[in-house]
Design an enzyme around this catalytic site. Structure first.
Site, mmCIF file in Angstrom:
data_model
loop_
_atom_site.group_PDB
_atom_site.id
_atom_site.type_symbol
_atom_site.label_atom_id
_atom_site.label_comp_id
_atom_site.label_asym_id
_atom_site.label_seq_id
_atom_site.Cartn_x
_atom_site.Cartn_y
_atom_site.Cartn_z
ATOM 1 C CD GLU A 261 -97.263 12.084 -22.857
ATOM 2 O OE1 GLU A 261 -98.083 12.698 -23.619
ATOM 3 O OE2 GLU A 261 -96.973 12.223 -21.694
ATOM 4 C CB CYS A 295 -100.779 12.246 -27.276
ATOM 5 S SG CYS A 295 -99.965 13.194 -25.981
#
Length: 524
Positions: A261, A295
């Protein structure tokens, strides 16, 4: 004007010397140490042991030995310490919130988001692992004659590498499903935020997890990266796209799997029929949670030209009214950045954009009066493609706002990025929101929320498209990625070859006739 709150941090560290010594004793270390400082003040917080490449190898050896017995337990047995952990974790909420604030500098309300994630995620997997991992009957080659089953076998030892911004959300969130799948874990958290991870490991051991099953190493990625990947049977990584590429390159020669990720430059689309009051409040959460060090936070705001000015005025007013501070309560709406390098990166992006012609609508400056790493939540307009802020991830409390004229233009501009992690759509028409959202090239899309709705939906996969990652956490895939699929077929009543005395050509005709019959009866 942005308000700063008087510093009300506790006069002592969140953990006693005895507890710090116990949890840091879980690090595989040959003796070297480093001091981590609290972002709130820059003062020393704790001394943390450091690992060497040899320590990583020893951690894998201990993990492999522990994994053999662990894999023999049923998924239901493996879930028992996880369920006890959830109860104890909830009971000790304030302790872990204090630790998270001290080591990251985040506001308590954002530390609480981590608390929720580390409660709901492990609970989801502990409840569902037995069913997800149970052998499943699959259609055999021939009815009655062949019975086929799908088994899920653990991969072995998983290398987990997690960042500093959400240390236990990523650390515990990636480790628990790996353990439930029957694996052991060698985990490298970021050094700055190792205390919260070690606290969770200590609590898991207290709740019954075998001592050697969750190994922790701490140190420089340049030194630990090769042995971490070189010994792992699978790698789970959360971090930058640049680092993700390096991990993929190192994993490829060994033919091991990985999930990554990575970064994002996430868009939020405000359509002309949106509730602008709710959208402005939602944008504050979406852009400035954890000081933008998330993020999946929003860094690009696309607003329909009909409502642009009204929305921007409301959003700017909400942003300017935000309370910044370092108190260990829920009053501050935003805390500090975590690392000096983040402050430098944020400052550089804003200054370069302003010098190139962008306009600061709110914020735009550091706040050393509140602490060494505070930076105001910042809104910019007039950001153009030659500015670093336009396409590169800032990872701080900065958002750029753009106008669009049509729905098609908004979708095209939202997708005009190498990233594809998260997106947000605001509209009063939910059907329209789903239609627009389904055309966005992002792994998660939220309608009338910035990121939380998708992130907290643990039954659904979460991850990135394009350069935002490979693989998914959450949902069935978040557990099954840590397993090897195995097919087991049993055969009776027939042989998959011509019976004795039957010419092979005749056998082929018989099988062909059987195939026609199976198709006609819809058995195939």
């Amino acid at each position: 004007m942005l308000t700063g709150m008087a510093t009300q941090t506790a006069s002592s560290r969140p953990l006693s010397d005895a507890v710090i010594a116990r949890v840091t004793g879980l690090v595989n270390s040959s003796g070297a140490t480093t001091v981590i400082n609290t972002p709130f003040t820059g003062e020393p917080l704790a001394t943390v042991p450091l690992s060497t490449a040899e320590d990583v190898e020893r951690a894998y050896a201990k993990a492999r030995a522990a994994q053999r017995a662990w894999a023999l337990l049923s998924p239901a047995e493996r879930a028992k310490p996880v369920l006890r952990f959830v109860d104890e974790f909830i009971a000790r909420r304030d302790e872990i919130l204090d630790i998270l604030q001290w080591e990251t500098g985040k506001a308590r309300r954002h530390a609480f988001e981590e608390f929720l994630d580390v409660t709901l995620g492990p609970l989801y997997y502990a409840r569902r692992a037995p069913k997800l991992l149970a052998p499943k009957r699959r259609q055999g080659a021939f009815p009655l004659a062949v019975k086929t089953y799908e088994y899920r076998q653990p991969k072995g030892v998983i290398g987990v590498i997690t960042p500093w911004n959400y240390p236990i959300s990523m650390g515990v969130g990636d480790t628990i499903p790996a353990l439930l799948a029957g694996n052991a874990v060698v985990h490298k958290p970021d050094t700055q935020t190792a205390l919260s991870v070690l606290w969770c490991v200590d609590l898991m051991i207290e709740c019954g997890l075998p001592r050697d099953l969750w190994q922790v190493v701490v140190g420089d990625p340049a030194e630990l990266g090769d042995p971490l990947i070189g010994e792992a049977d699978y790698i789970a990584f959360t971090g930058s796209t640049r680092a993700g590429r390096l991990i993929a390159e190192k994993a490829a020669p060994r033919l091991i799997g990985y999930s990554l990720e990575l970064g994002g430059k996430n868009p939020m689309i405000v359509l002309e029929d949106a509730d602008l009051v709710k959208a402005a409040r939602g944008a504050v959460r979406a852009c400035f949670s954890n000081a933008g060090q998330l993020c999946i936070s929003i860094e690009r705001l696309l607003v329909h030209e009909k409502v642009h000015d009204e929305f921007l005025a409301k959003f700017a007013a909400e942003t300017k009214a935000m309370k910044l501070g370092s108190s260990l309560d829920f009053e501050p709406q935003m805390g500090s950045l975590t690392y000096p390098r983040q402050l430098e990166a944020v400052t550089a992006h804003v200054e370069q954009a302003v010098e190139a012609g962008a306009t600061v609508v709110a914020g735009g400056r550091a706040r050393p009066d509140l602490g060494p790493l505070f930076y105001e939540p910042t809104i910019l307009t007039g950001v153009t493609t030659e500015m670093d802020l336009c396409a590169n991830e800032t990872f701080g409390p900065v958002v750029s706002v753009y106008k669009f004229a049509t729905e098609e233009e908004a979708i095209e501009r939202a997708n005009d990025t190498h990233y594809g992690l998260n997106a947000s759509v605001w509209t009063r028409n939910l059907a329209r929101g789903r239609r627009v959202g389904s055309r966005l090239q992002a792994g998660t899309v939220n309608v009338n929320e910035g990121y939380g709705s998708a992130m907290a939906s643990h039954d659904a996969p979460m991850g990135g498209m394009k350069q935002s990652g490979v693989g998914r956490r959450h949902g069935a895939e978040g557990l099954l990625k840590y397993t090897e699929a195995q097919t087991l077929a049993t055969t009776q009543y027939m042989e998959l070859d011509a019976p004795p005395g039957v010419p092979y050509a005749k056998y082929v005709d018989l099988l062909t006739t059987s195939l026609k019959t199976l198709k006609r009866l819809r058995l195939k």
